[in-house]
Each structure stands twice: as C-alpha cells, then as structure tokens.
Design an enzyme around this catalytic site. Structure first.
Site, mmCIF file in Angstrom:
data_model
loop_
_atom_site.group_PDB
_atom_site.id
_atom_site.type_symbol
_atom_site.label_atom_id
_atom_site.label_comp_id
_atom_site.label_asym_id
_atom_site.label_seq_id
_atom_site.Cartn_x
_atom_site.Cartn_y
_atom_site.Cartn_z
ATOM 1 N N ASP A 1 0.869 -1.171 0.000
ATOM 2 C CA ASP A 1 0.000 0.000 0.000
ATOM 3 C C ASP A 1 0.912 1.229 0.000
ATOM 4 O O ASP A 1 1.619 1.475 0.980
ATOM 5 C CB ASP A 1 -0.894 -0.035 1.238
ATOM 6 N N ILE A 2 0.917 1.983 -1.068
ATOM 7 C CA ILE A 2 1.828 3.124 -1.210
ATOM 8 C C ILE A 2 1.653 4.142 -0.087
ATOM 9 O O ILE A 2 2.590 4.836 0.276
ATOM 10 C CB ILE A 2 1.684 3.772 -2.608
ATOM 11 N N ASN B 1 -6.051 12.542 -11.026
ATOM 12 C CA ASN B 1 -6.808 13.047 -12.170
ATOM 13 C C ASN B 1 -6.462 14.532 -12.333
ATOM 14 O O ASN B 1 -5.808 15.118 -11.475
ATOM 15 C CB ASN B 1 -8.315 12.805 -12.002
ATOM 16 N N GLY C 1 -9.364 4.676 -6.582
ATOM 17 C CA GLY C 1 -8.088 3.960 -6.637
ATOM 18 C C GLY C 1 -7.016 4.572 -5.761
ATOM 19 O O GLY C 1 -7.256 4.968 -4.622
ATOM 20 N N VAL C 2 -5.793 4.647 -6.301
ATOM 21 C CA VAL C 2 -4.643 5.191 -5.570
ATOM 22 C C VAL C 2 -4.922 6.626 -5.135
ATOM 23 O O VAL C 2 -4.627 7.014 -4.003
ATOM 24 C CB VAL C 2 -3.366 5.130 -6.446
ATOM 25 N N ASP C 3 -5.485 7.410 -6.023
ATOM 26 C CA ASP C 3 -5.779 8.819 -5.740
ATOM 27 C C ASP C 3 -6.655 8.956 -4.494
ATOM 28 O O ASP C 3 -6.338 9.708 -3.566
ATOM 29 C CB ASP C 3 -6.456 9.437 -6.965
ATOM 30 N N SER D 1 -1.722 5.180 -14.557
ATOM 31 C CA SER D 1 -2.625 4.961 -15.694
ATOM 32 C C SER D 1 -3.044 3.509 -15.912
ATOM 33 O O SER D 1 -3.755 3.220 -16.873
ATOM 34 C CB SER D 1 -2.049 5.520 -17.006
ATOM 35 N N TYR E 1 -7.711 4.091 -16.057
ATOM 36 C CA TYR E 1 -7.291 4.710 -17.317
ATOM 37 C C TYR E 1 -6.899 3.679 -18.374
ATOM 38 O O TYR E 1 -6.587 4.027 -19.501
ATOM 39 C CB TYR E 1 -6.161 5.702 -17.085
#
Length: 184
Positions: free
Chosen positions: A15-16, A29, A37-39, A122, A126
């Site tokens: 997990d970043i 985005n 997601g990650v964002d 991406s 994406y």
C-alpha cells in the site's frame, strides 16, 4: 531489486500510503481533488489538509505533475502525476506517461528527496496496458536517474502480484543491460 549507480530500484506489493519515503507519487486526475483507486486512498490517508492544498493548485495537465505536502502520510511529499487515459496508443499516450515519470523525478529532485515511490500510473481505470506501462515507467526512471542524483531509492509500489511480477521482470531486464556498479 536493481542497483544503478548509487540508487536502488525495487518493486514490492504494498500500500503506497504506508511507505516511509520522502515522496510518494499519486496517480491523480487532472483536477487533483481526489478520486478513486490510488488517488482516493492517498487523499483519505493524508487527511483533509491535502485536499485544501490541492484546491490552490488549479489542476494539472496530462503528462505533468505537481508537489504538495504529505500531511498525515509517512511520506514528506505527494507528487500528483496525471497520466493519460488509454485510447489505443495513437494519441501520444506513451509520451504522456513517460512525461509523468520525468516530471515526478524532477519535482523530487527540486525537493532534495532521496527516496520516491511510484504506483502503476494509468494502469487502473485509465486502462493503459500494464506491460507497456511498466516498460515505460522503468525505462524512463532509469534514463532520468543521472539528472536526479539525490535519489538513492526508487520503489515501484504494486497493487497485486501480477503487477509485481511485471515490474520484477522489467527490473531484471534493466539489471542485465546495466554496466557493473563497481568495475575492477
């Protein structure tokens, strides 16, 4: 793990938002105001202060990146990189993706970061083809490292074992092509 000069490149399934590195890269985005997601995970983990700072940035163009504080994250900084949506590969997607990595590394260098972690930009909603995205990510980072001399660690934070295997394979390919670190 691959050593290039004084920099360790590694891939790990993690997990970043939990990584204690100087900077983590957000697959953002163009609004920079959070998403899925990650964002979304980064925005939730960093707390509302991140959103407040992002609101002052005026968004970000595809292929570019902007840096904010890390707030409640273990990372000092978040570098928000806006990757391209995949449209079949004939709209400059590869160059835009490479640009995300170059801009992120430049911002990390400006902030004197010694460590940075990237997600697979991406590759989620994406729909960028994972194998191609991984090749672009690793090659762009390797090519940009001499200009980012402050970096001693680059982590490719993978969501799931299939993505981890792609990064490990690409890092192995790079290691085989690299000249020895300490020639005799």
């Amino acid at each position: 793990m691959t050593m290039l000069g004084g920099c360790r490149l590694e891939a790990c399934e993690t997990d970043i938002t939990t990584l204690a590195v100087d900077a983590i890269v957000n697959a953002a985005n163009s609004s920079l105001l959070g998403g899925g997601g990650v964002d979304g995970a980064i925005h939730r983990a960093a707390g509302p202060e991140l959103l407040r700072e992002c609101e002052t940035l005026g968004g970000c163009a595809t292929g570019d990146a902007k840096r904010t504080g890390g707030y409640r994250l273990p990372a000092k900084f978040v570098i928000h990189a806006v990757g391209p949506v995949w449209h079949g590969g004939d709209r400059g997607e590869a160059e835009q993706l490479a640009s995300c990595y170059r801009r992120s590394l430049a911002l990390a260098h400006e902030a004197r970061c010694t460590s940075i972690a990237f997600p697979a930009i991406s590759c989620g909603i994406y729909r960028f083809p994972a194998e191609q995205a991984v090749r672009i990510a690793v090659r762009t980072v390797v090519d940009a490292l001499p200009a980012s001399s402050s970096l001693t660690q680059v982590v490719f934070a993978c969501f799931g074992e299939p993505m981890l295997r792609l990064y490990e394979h690409e890092l192995d390919r790079v290691a085989c092509q690299a000249p020895p670190s300490n020639p005799i």
